[in-house]
Scaffold this motif. Structure first.
Motif, mmCIF file in Angstrom:
data_model
loop_
_atom_site.group_PDB
_atom_site.id
_atom_site.type_symbol
_atom_site.label_atom_id
_atom_site.label_comp_id
_atom_site.label_asym_id
_atom_site.label_seq_id
_atom_site.Cartn_x
_atom_site.Cartn_y
_atom_site.Cartn_z
ATOM 1 N N GLU A 50 2.389 -6.801 -11.731
ATOM 2 C CA GLU A 50 3.666 -6.116 -11.562
ATOM 3 C C GLU A 50 3.611 -4.958 -10.572
ATOM 4 O O GLU A 50 4.658 -4.471 -10.137
ATOM 5 C CB GLU A 50 4.140 -5.589 -12.921
ATOM 6 N N LYS A 51 2.446 -4.507 -10.194
ATOM 7 C CA LYS A 51 2.340 -3.282 -9.406
ATOM 8 C C LYS A 51 2.880 -3.475 -7.983
ATOM 9 O O LYS A 51 2.807 -4.567 -7.411
ATOM 10 C CB LYS A 51 0.881 -2.819 -9.362
ATOM 11 N N PRO A 52 3.423 -2.394 -7.381
ATOM 12 C CA PRO A 52 3.938 -2.475 -6.013
ATOM 13 C C PRO A 52 2.828 -2.545 -4.968
ATOM 14 O O PRO A 52 3.085 -2.888 -3.820
ATOM 15 C CB PRO A 52 4.755 -1.198 -5.865
ATOM 16 N N ASP A 53 1.618 -2.211 -5.358
ATOM 17 C CA ASP A 53 0.435 -2.338 -4.499
ATOM 18 C C ASP A 53 0.579 -1.569 -3.195
ATOM 19 O O ASP A 53 0.446 -2.121 -2.101
ATOM 20 C CB ASP A 53 0.138 -3.815 -4.206
ATOM 21 N N PHE A 54 0.832 -0.259 -3.320
ATOM 22 C CA PHE A 54 0.878 0.588 -2.128
ATOM 23 C C PHE A 54 -0.521 0.679 -1.529
ATOM 24 O O PHE A 54 -1.453 1.156 -2.169
ATOM 25 C CB PHE A 54 1.372 1.990 -2.485
ATOM 26 N N GLU A 55 -0.673 0.225 -0.292
ATOM 27 C CA GLU A 55 -1.981 0.236 0.368
ATOM 28 C C GLU A 55 -1.978 1.016 1.682
ATOM 29 O O GLU A 55 -3.035 1.268 2.240
ATOM 30 C CB GLU A 55 -2.441 -1.202 0.645
ATOM 31 N N SER A 56 -0.791 1.378 2.171
ATOM 32 C CA SER A 56 -0.712 2.038 3.475
ATOM 33 C C SER A 56 0.232 3.232 3.402
ATOM 34 O O SER A 56 1.342 3.117 2.876
ATOM 35 C CB SER A 56 -0.198 1.070 4.549
ATOM 36 N N ILE A 57 -0.212 4.342 3.956
ATOM 37 C CA ILE A 57 0.641 5.516 4.096
ATOM 38 C C ILE A 57 0.350 6.147 5.451
ATOM 39 O O ILE A 57 -0.817 6.291 5.831
ATOM 40 C CB ILE A 57 0.428 6.533 2.941
ATOM 41 N N THR A 58 1.404 6.479 6.188
ATOM 42 C CA THR A 58 1.206 7.086 7.496
ATOM 43 C C THR A 58 2.316 8.096 7.744
ATOM 44 O O THR A 58 3.430 7.971 7.212
ATOM 45 C CB THR A 58 1.180 6.014 8.609
ATOM 46 N N LEU A 59 2.015 9.103 8.549
ATOM 47 C CA LEU A 59 2.969 10.163 8.871
ATOM 48 C C LEU A 59 3.508 9.945 10.273
ATOM 49 O O LEU A 59 2.748 9.786 11.231
ATOM 50 C CB LEU A 59 2.275 11.535 8.774
ATOM 51 N N PHE A 60 4.845 9.962 10.393
ATOM 52 C CA PHE A 60 5.482 9.765 11.693
ATOM 53 C C PHE A 60 6.821 10.493 11.697
ATOM 54 O O PHE A 60 7.649 10.283 10.806
ATOM 55 C CB PHE A 60 5.688 8.262 11.957
ATOM 56 N N ASN A 61 7.017 11.380 12.679
ATOM 57 C CA ASN A 61 8.268 12.140 12.806
ATOM 58 C C ASN A 61 8.649 12.855 11.507
ATOM 59 O O ASN A 61 9.799 12.799 11.048
ATOM 60 C CB ASN A 61 9.412 11.226 13.253
ATOM 61 N N ASN A 62 7.654 13.512 10.917
ATOM 62 C CA ASN A 62 7.855 14.321 9.720
ATOM 63 C C ASN A 62 8.314 13.510 8.505
ATOM 64 O O ASN A 62 8.928 14.038 7.578
ATOM 65 C CB ASN A 62 8.859 15.455 9.975
ATOM 66 N N GLN A 63 7.996 12.218 8.541
ATOM 67 C CA GLN A 63 8.281 11.366 7.393
ATOM 68 C C GLN A 63 7.040 10.565 7.020
ATOM 69 O O GLN A 63 6.288 10.139 7.902
ATOM 70 C CB GLN A 63 9.437 10.402 7.704
#
Length: 272
Positions: A65-78
């Motif tokens: 059931e998990k959303p499986d977040f594997e990537s996070i990156t910062l771009f234009n203050n978001q």
């Protein structure tokens, strides 16, 4: 770039299965692959905060059931937080605005399905584990740990309105191929992590036999160097920390495939 030091940098209670992180303005933002929260650790207060990305957010979500977040990156203050796309419920993109602290959600299943078709990568092998924005391109790092062993990078070119997949072979560790687990852009170089896990499934975990760091040239995606940094850790997240003269420092997180709500952050120092 051959010399490195790897050391424990920080222990954080309240987050487990850390899969990605971003350091910015003396704060560390983290994601977990079995949670629907974004986590924020303040170095000044030494405090961990939780930001709900969905209503009724939770932790230690069952694997199916998990959303499986594997990537996070910062771009234009978001902050852009991606699901891996490795199953039907892992196709969400969340955008967290650092200025007004709002969250937007997008379903990117159509994009993921299109990438599978264009590359010939099956649904069972599709597994996005890192994202880099470079000039007018979005680079999605496909972890080739499925049966098809298709490790490489999707290049989404906004100017040319085209998409292509570039296979990339990485070294083996004890006979097991290393495959991408994250990437970060530093100046004009992409630094990536890859782990060797003795499994041919994007869903089931296997024995970890090591992790490597390496770098790519953004334009050509040519490998500049690779270096094994551990025989035992499965490092899944990398963020740039600071540069001092010819020394680069990164912060890393690992997924220990356990349900404990605690994480160890490591500092990796590379000597140029």
């Amino acid at each position: 770039m051959q010399n490195f030091q790897l050391e424990v940098f920080l222990h954080i209670l309240g987050i487990g299965a850390a899969s990605g992180l971003v350091f910015t303005q003396n704060e560390l933002f983290l994601i977990s692959d079995n949670s629907s929260y974004l986590y924020n650790y303040s170095f000044e207060d030494e405090k961990l905060n939780k930001i709900a990305l969905i209503e009724n957010a939770s932790e230690n979500i069952p694997k199916k059931e998990k959303p499986d977040f594997e990537s996070i990156t910062l771009f234009n203050n978001q902050l852009y937080i991606f699901g891996s796309g490795s199953s039907e419920n892992r196709n969400a993109l969340y955008i967290y605005n650092l200025k007004n602290e709002t969250v937007k959600e997008r379903n990117i299943k159509i994009q993921h399905d299109s990438l599978k078709i264009k590359s010939g990568i099956s649904a069972e092998d599709f597994n996005i584990e890192g994202v880099v924005y470079y000039q007018n391109k979005t680079l999605l790092f496909q972890r080739g740990n499925g049966i098809g062993a298709k490790n490489g990078v999707f290049i989404l070119d906004e100017q040319k309105k085209e998409v292509r997949f570039q296979p990339i072979d990485l070294p083996k560790i004890n006979g097991v191929a290393a495959t991408f687990t994250d990437a970060v852009l530093v100046s004009n170089t992409i630094y990536f992590l890859a782990a060797a896990e003795n499994s041919n499934s994007t869903f089931d975990d296997g024995e970890v036999v090591g992790s490597i760091i390496g770098s790519l040239t953004p334009e050509s995606l040519e490998i500049n160097f690779t270096k094994k940094i551990s025989d035992t850790h499965k490092f899944e997240g990398i963020t740039f920390f600071r540069k001092q003269d010819s020394v680069l420092e990164f912060l890393l997180c690992e997924d220990n495939d356990a349900n404990l709500l605690e994480s160890t952050i490591y500092k990796l120092t590379l000597h140029q």
